[in-house]
Design a protein around this motif. Structure first.
Motif, PDB file in Angstrom:
ATOM      1  N   ALA A   1       0.820  -1.210   0.000  1.00 48.48           N
ATOM      2  CA  ALA A   1       0.000   0.000   0.000  1.00 48.48           C
ATOM      3  C   ALA A   1       0.853   1.258   0.000  1.00 48.48           C
ATOM      4  N   ARG A   2       2.118   1.079  -0.335  1.00 50.75           N
ATOM      5  CA  ARG A   2       3.041   2.213  -0.337  1.00 50.75           C
ATOM      6  C   ARG A   2       2.472   3.433  -1.065  1.00 50.75           C
ATOM      7  N   ARG A   3       1.873   3.192  -2.206  1.00 52.72           N
ATOM      8  CA  ARG A   3       1.335   4.330  -2.987  1.00 52.72           C
ATOM      9  C   ARG A   3       0.168   4.988  -2.263  1.00 52.72           C
ATOM     10  N   ILE A   4      -0.656   4.145  -1.652  1.00 46.42           N
ATOM     11  CA  ILE A   4      -1.786   4.717  -0.922  1.00 46.42           C
ATOM     12  C   ILE A   4      -1.275   5.558   0.242  1.00 46.42           C
ATOM     13  N   ILE A   5      -0.329   5.008   0.954  1.00 42.45           N
ATOM     14  CA  ILE A   5       0.229   5.743   2.091  1.00 42.45           C
ATOM     15  C   ILE A   5       0.773   7.089   1.627  1.00 42.45           C
ATOM     16  N   GLU A   6       1.476   7.064   0.520  1.00 42.67           N
ATOM     17  CA  GLU A   6       2.040   8.319   0.011  1.00 42.67           C
ATOM     18  C   GLU A   6       0.947   9.330  -0.326  1.00 42.67           C
ATOM     19  N   LEU A   7      -0.136   8.830  -0.899  1.00 47.02           N
ATOM     20  CA  LEU A   7      -1.208   9.743  -1.280  1.00 47.02           C
ATOM     21  C   LEU A   7      -2.012  10.217  -0.073  1.00 47.02           C
ATOM     22  N   MET A   8      -2.100   9.370   0.937  1.00 45.81           N
ATOM     23  CA  MET A   8      -2.928   9.708   2.088  1.00 45.81           C
ATOM     24  C   MET A   8      -2.229  10.675   3.045  1.00 45.81           C
ATOM     25  N   SER A   9      -1.042  10.336   3.440  1.00 48.07           N
ATOM     26  CA  SER A   9      -0.370  11.130   4.468  1.00 48.07           C
ATOM     27  C   SER A   9       0.876  11.780   3.893  1.00 48.07           C
ATOM     28  N   PRO A  10       0.761  13.024   3.510  1.00 45.36           N
ATOM     29  CA  PRO A  10       1.886  13.700   2.859  1.00 45.36           C
ATOM     30  C   PRO A  10       3.157  13.646   3.701  1.00 45.36           C
ATOM     31  N   GLU A  11       2.967  13.662   5.008  1.00 42.46           N
ATOM     32  CA  GLU A  11       4.161  13.707   5.847  1.00 42.46           C
ATOM     33  C   GLU A  11       4.656  12.311   6.185  1.00 42.46           C
ATOM     34  N   PHE A  12       3.923  11.319   5.709  1.00 42.59           N
ATOM     35  CA  PHE A  12       4.227   9.977   6.164  1.00 42.59           C
ATOM     36  C   PHE A  12       5.389   9.301   5.437  1.00 42.59           C
ATOM     37  N   PRO A  13       5.563   9.507   4.167  1.00 40.96           N
ATOM     38  CA  PRO A  13       6.585   8.762   3.425  1.00 40.96           C
ATOM     39  C   PRO A  13       7.917   8.726   4.142  1.00 40.96           C
ATOM     40  N   ARG A  14       8.274   9.871   4.666  1.00 43.23           N
ATOM     41  CA  ARG A  14       9.525   9.952   5.420  1.00 43.23           C
ATOM     42  C   ARG A  14       9.562   8.872   6.497  1.00 43.23           C
ATOM     43  N   ILE A  15       8.458   8.769   7.209  1.00 42.17           N
ATOM     44  CA  ILE A  15       8.392   7.812   8.307  1.00 42.17           C
ATOM     45  C   ILE A  15       8.307   6.388   7.794  1.00 42.17           C
ATOM     46  N   ALA A  16       7.606   6.217   6.674  1.00 41.76           N
ATOM     47  CA  ALA A  16       7.347   4.874   6.165  1.00 41.76           C
ATOM     48  C   ALA A  16       8.625   4.173   5.747  1.00 41.76           C
ATOM     49  N   LYS A  17       9.712   4.906   5.690  1.00 43.04           N
ATOM     50  CA  LYS A  17      10.957   4.276   5.248  1.00 43.04           C
ATOM     51  C   LYS A  17      11.833   3.837   6.409  1.00 43.04           C
TER      52      LYS A  17
END
Lengths: 230, 230, 230, 230
Positions: free
Chosen positions: C185-201
């Motif tokens: 769901a990486r793409r969904i996460i990126e689209l949902m939480s703008p500040e999240f990608p940083r954390i998701a890594k």
DNA sequence: AATGAATGAGCCTTCATTCAT
DNA sequence: GATGAATGAAGGCTCATTCAT
């Protein structure tokens, strides 16, 4: 159903009896523009209909198909050109042949360089000459033959009665060629002489030049012929 | 046999580095014929490939697509025409400009009326003029511009130095137009004068007429210009 | 000729005996990237070869075809991932199962979120799960089964021996699901939480959360199971 | 029969103004199946049309191309899924958040595991997540965002107002991940646990487990947050 | 070991046309 | 009189693959 179709075709073949449908008229106009721009093969029925704000099926309904539309377009715009720049009075008797030649050349150029819709006809004819469709022969007979016949007659009068038919043809082509170059080679002219396009649209100036350039040759040939025959 | 001939011609086009593929050569030959007959839009890649006994994919492989093939075809046959009927020596110094004009006209007509393959180029160019493709401007610059430049120079010499640029252009077009008519209006000529086609193929005779027809006008203009300026 | 081909295939099937061809290595690398980006059907052999600076025929030569290349790519990058983030020592004895669970989750996440090439493998697997190719079953057996078996064993230890097999599976999937969501769901996460990608890594932070979130449920189940059985 | 069903569904999608074409409806149905089976690149327009008993040109006529058909298919089946398993009432007021969480999970799983056509949407989305097409972002915004927003709200209520946004997101993903694993890893599950597929289809049982597994962690976090903040 | 040329099947799309209404 | 839907043929092009070298 079939009857309606046949009725249509009949009216179309009748030539002058074009029904005054608005859609039909819009199609003729739009098709003239699109065919002139893109050629027969390059223009699509869909594009023409879109440009005419008509249904895709309208072309088949009104003209029986793409080919039918095309030949009607050619015939239609030929008629418009003939009416806007008539040539009949040029063949009128009693005027000096050199004067009539000048008028002929000016009329031909006007027809070809007209910026309005009838120019479409000129461009359509240029395309037909380059790669003729089935509509070509008919138009030549109905449209070009009388035109060239006019010119032939004028040339014949200038050269004198005893002039060779072959020579008359060649001179005719020399005059026609000078005129048609401004139609056929328009793109080349534009690319070659940046300042020329402005001038290339002034049919009067071009006609003047062609006459000025051709008369000496014509007179020389007239003299020579007469001399030769003596 | 044909291949050898084509290969030879290729090799002479130094600089463009065309690979020595047999299929590629067959495609250029067949495409020349088919494009000349039917125009760019009317010719299909499938038909060309069938005529060249090649696979449909060959066009994309060798030329990157239909458009690529087309522009290569135009460039190729232009080069062939230029080689078969060269024009360079016409600009040679010391010869009388009227003599060089005669040679120029004869060469132009030879290129256009050649019955062999290079004629394809002439018909392709006629089509381009009627409805230009993307390949057009390039060919005009590479092929037509130098040709017309030759003619301009000759005219300039005949008319004398002080001749107006505009006048030189118009005279140039009068000469070109007389020549090109035999290319562009070939169909009309065939339809008009049943006995003419035979004659229309004799480039020498036509050239003679054009010179004979044009020289009086040219001389008159030369005289007039000189007079005007005085 | 045929022999060479068979020899190649044999060596490929031997698994570890990959010949050290530079071209072959470049192909594996490029194909990993392209397949991961565009999927099996979306990637073209041509593009892969271009990216690998190899000939179009190289894929067929080295891997017997597109499918062969693909399965080798999957196997290759699976091996790379396994080597870069090994899991074997996690199953090591004597360590507390909860500790081993934490290591397991962290390793899984590292494999999936690695920004370097092995990530390709993760994306390839995500694609396989969405629309499996013929290569899928093999990779599941060779790669996923042992991984999940590790997790199952850890869960079994935490829940206690008498835990239901079905329950163990469901818990296993609950853990796996939490991890895989960050891959799938990486793409969904990126689209949902703008500040999240940083954390998701940050695999470490994610692992911490998953353990913190899951341990209470695990302990509760462990208690319950024991109670149930009594 | 099928058509009537599809028409009904269309009519309920007020606003998008889908015309009532039978062919169009058959295409949407067939395309859903084929795209779900083979992915966007793997599915051919021809196959879809054959399955829909429609002409190849129908796709272009009704949807403007393969891509247009695809995005319409995704949007259509998303709407169908939303209608068959609605989620709106879950956000209804006054019910205990833990109860609403149970309903949410059950609904999500129902949408994903439905054996009927709407499942297509789930598989399409799984493919989109693995290798997104241009249609992806739109669907995420129209379909996924509100869904996840529901869950976020529920989680926020359970964790208490002062919970960290990042923590809420992570918990949200932990719940979503447990659900989605049954969609994304379905093939793995089938290959791993021979006896499991039967169970994997019972959305109710799965939902029960996920709630049972997650509630302890949620409560623990709720307590901790409160403690932390004090 | 590797390559450029060539292939045939299949791709998506557009075409002019026809049909029922 | 006119139209939206639908059609089959053909369009140019890309595909993975094979061949001779």
């Amino acid at each position: 159903m079939l009857n309606i179709c046949l009725k249509r075709l009949f009216e179309m073949n009748a030539g002058t009896k074009e029904p005054d449908c608005e859609t039909r008229a819009r199609l003729l106009d739009a098709a003239g523009r699109v065919f002139a721009e893109r050629g027969f093969n390059g223009a699509s029925v869909r594009d023409i209909c879109k440009a005419a704000r008509a249904n895709v099926a309208a072309v088949n309904y009104h003209f029986g198909g793409k080919a039918g539309l095309y030949s009607q377009v050619v015939a239609h715009w030929a008629a418009v050109a003939r009416q806007k720049y008539p040539m009949e009075n040029i063949a009128a008797p009693r005027r000096a042949p050199e004067e009539r030649l000048r008028d002929f050349v000016r009329t031909i150029l006007n027809r070809m360089l007209d910026e309005e819709r009838p120019l479409w006809h000129a461009r359509l004819m240029a395309q037909e000459m380059a790669s003729p469709t089935a509509a070509f022969d008919g138009v030549v007979k109905a449209f070009y033959r009388p035109t060239i016949e006019h010119l032939r007659q004028i040339i014949r009068e200038i050269l004198g009665r005893k002039a060779n038919d072959e020579k008359i043809d060649r001179v005719t082509f020399s005059i026609m060629g000078q005129c048609f170059y401004y139609l056929h080679a328009r793109r080349i002219i534009e690319l070659m002489s940046p300042e020329f396009p402005r001038i290339a649209k002034d049919a009067g100036k071009i006609a003047e030049h062609i006459i000025e350039f051709s008369l000496p040759g014509l007179r020389q040939l007239a003299r020579k012929k007469r001399t030769t025959r003596k």
